[in-house]
Design a protein around this motif. Structure first.
Motif, PDB file in Angstrom:
ATOM      1  N   SER A  66      -4.298   7.621   4.611  1.00  0.00           N
ATOM      2  CA  SER A  66      -5.079   7.095   3.495  1.00  0.00           C
ATOM      3  C   SER A  66      -4.170   6.474   2.450  1.00  0.00           C
ATOM      4  CB  SER A  66      -5.880   8.210   2.825  1.00  0.00           C
ATOM      5  OG  SER A  66      -6.785   8.766   3.724  1.00  0.00           O
ATOM      6  N   TRP A 104     -13.770  -6.603  -0.688  1.00  0.00           N
ATOM      7  CA  TRP A 104     -13.558  -7.237   0.607  1.00  0.00           C
ATOM      8  C   TRP A 104     -13.666  -8.755   0.558  1.00  0.00           C
ATOM      9  CZ3 TRP A 104     -11.002  -7.080   4.692  1.00  0.00           C
ATOM     10  CH2 TRP A 104     -11.349  -7.818   5.829  1.00  0.00           C
ATOM     11  N   GLU A 146      -9.861   1.063  -5.080  1.00  0.00           N
ATOM     12  CA  GLU A 146     -10.034   0.634  -3.692  1.00  0.00           C
ATOM     13  C   GLU A 146      -9.330   1.621  -2.762  1.00  0.00           C
ATOM     14  OE1 GLU A 146     -11.840  -1.867  -1.085  1.00  0.00           O
ATOM     15  OE2 GLU A 146     -11.944  -1.986  -3.244  1.00  0.00           O
ATOM     16  N   THR A 147      -9.949   1.918  -1.627  1.00  0.00           N
ATOM     17  CA  THR A 147      -9.361   2.840  -0.662  1.00  0.00           C
ATOM     18  C   THR A 147      -9.157   2.141   0.682  1.00  0.00           C
ATOM     19  OG1 THR A 147     -11.505   3.631   0.087  1.00  0.00           O
ATOM     20  CG2 THR A 147     -10.470   4.848  -1.707  1.00  0.00           C
ATOM     21  N   TYR A 148      -8.108   2.523   1.354  1.00  0.00           N
ATOM     22  CA  TYR A 148      -7.806   2.063   2.702  1.00  0.00           C
ATOM     23  C   TYR A 148      -7.606   3.305   3.556  1.00  0.00           C
ATOM     24  CZ  TYR A 148      -6.792  -2.559   0.751  1.00  0.00           C
ATOM     25  OH  TYR A 148      -6.883  -3.769   0.119  1.00  0.00           O
ATOM     26  N   GLN A 149      -8.202   3.321   4.742  1.00  0.00           N
ATOM     27  CA  GLN A 149      -8.048   4.427   5.678  1.00  0.00           C
ATOM     28  C   GLN A 149      -7.644   3.840   7.030  1.00  0.00           C
ATOM     29  OE1 GLN A 149      -8.924   7.719   4.792  1.00  0.00           O
ATOM     30  NE2 GLN A 149      -9.762   7.185   2.802  1.00  0.00           N
ATOM     31  N   LEU A 206       0.846  -1.196   0.000  1.00  0.00           N
ATOM     32  CA  LEU A 206       0.000   0.000   0.000  1.00  0.00           C
ATOM     33  C   LEU A 206       0.878   1.240   0.000  1.00  0.00           C
ATOM     34  CD1 LEU A 206      -2.663  -1.183   2.597  1.00  0.00           C
ATOM     35  CD2 LEU A 206      -2.864  -1.170   0.115  1.00  0.00           C
ATOM     36  N   ILE A 224     -11.829  -0.343   4.955  1.00  0.00           N
ATOM     37  CA  ILE A 224     -11.609  -0.840   3.602  1.00  0.00           C
ATOM     38  C   ILE A 224     -12.931  -0.797   2.851  1.00  0.00           C
ATOM     39  CG2 ILE A 224     -10.840  -2.828   2.243  1.00  0.00           C
ATOM     40  CD1 ILE A 224      -9.439  -3.782   4.887  1.00  0.00           C
ATOM     41  N   LEU A 283      -8.877   0.065  10.624  1.00  0.00           N
ATOM     42  CA  LEU A 283      -8.521   0.018   9.212  1.00  0.00           C
ATOM     43  C   LEU A 283      -9.826  -0.100   8.444  1.00  0.00           C
ATOM     44  CD1 LEU A 283      -6.316  -0.087   7.063  1.00  0.00           C
ATOM     45  CD2 LEU A 283      -6.294  -2.563   7.304  1.00  0.00           C
TER      46      LEU A 283
END
Length: 136
Positions: free
Chosen positions: A59, A98, A66-69, A39, A93, A91
């Motif tokens: 972020s 998923w 796709e986003t990850y925070q 990432l 997603i 986290l």
């Protein structure tokens, strides 16, 4: 006399939230996640709740959309999700990928040295889960 309205419909969330316990600082955890998962987390403007609580936010955006925070659960003023005080980070997603990545992602997260515990949160059963909604 005040009228009180109650929403009886369960809220649908477009994301999945994983609870993470770690002794690492946020930037160190992001560095490990970047290295292990491929990432590219970056520090963003803090996530504000109720105009008085600020939680650190990182972020990562993938080319597939796709986003990850990564959100901290603690601030000087309190907890993001007060019913989960023992959790250090969340986290978040996006839900679209998923089901495809769930098993492999949890396996990688559990194998990381600086993550003590990781599990999926049942958002529909969590009080104040709407605080995890990020509108950037």
């Amino acid at each position: 006399m005040k009228k009180q309205y109650i929403l009886n419909e369960p809220q649908e969330f477009e994301f999945v939230a994983l609870a993470i316990n770690s002794h690492s600082k946020g930037y160190s955890l992001c560095w490990s996640l970047n290295k292990e998962l491929g990432l590219n987390f970056e520090k963003k403007k803090d996530h504000c709740v109720a105009n008085k609580m600020f939680f650190s936010k990182y972020s990562s955006f993938l080319t597939e959309g796709e986003t990850y925070q990564l959100l901290s659960n603690r601030s000087k003023e309190g907890y993001l999700i007060s019913s989960l005080k023992k959790i250090d980070y969340f986290l978040i997603i996006g839900k679209t990928m998923w089901n495809k990545i769930k098993k492999e992602l949890l396996k990688k997260l559990n194998s990381m040295n600086n993550i003590l515990l990781v599990f999926e949160i049942e958002l529909n059963k969590t009080l104040h889960a709407n605080r995890l909604i990020i509108n950037d």
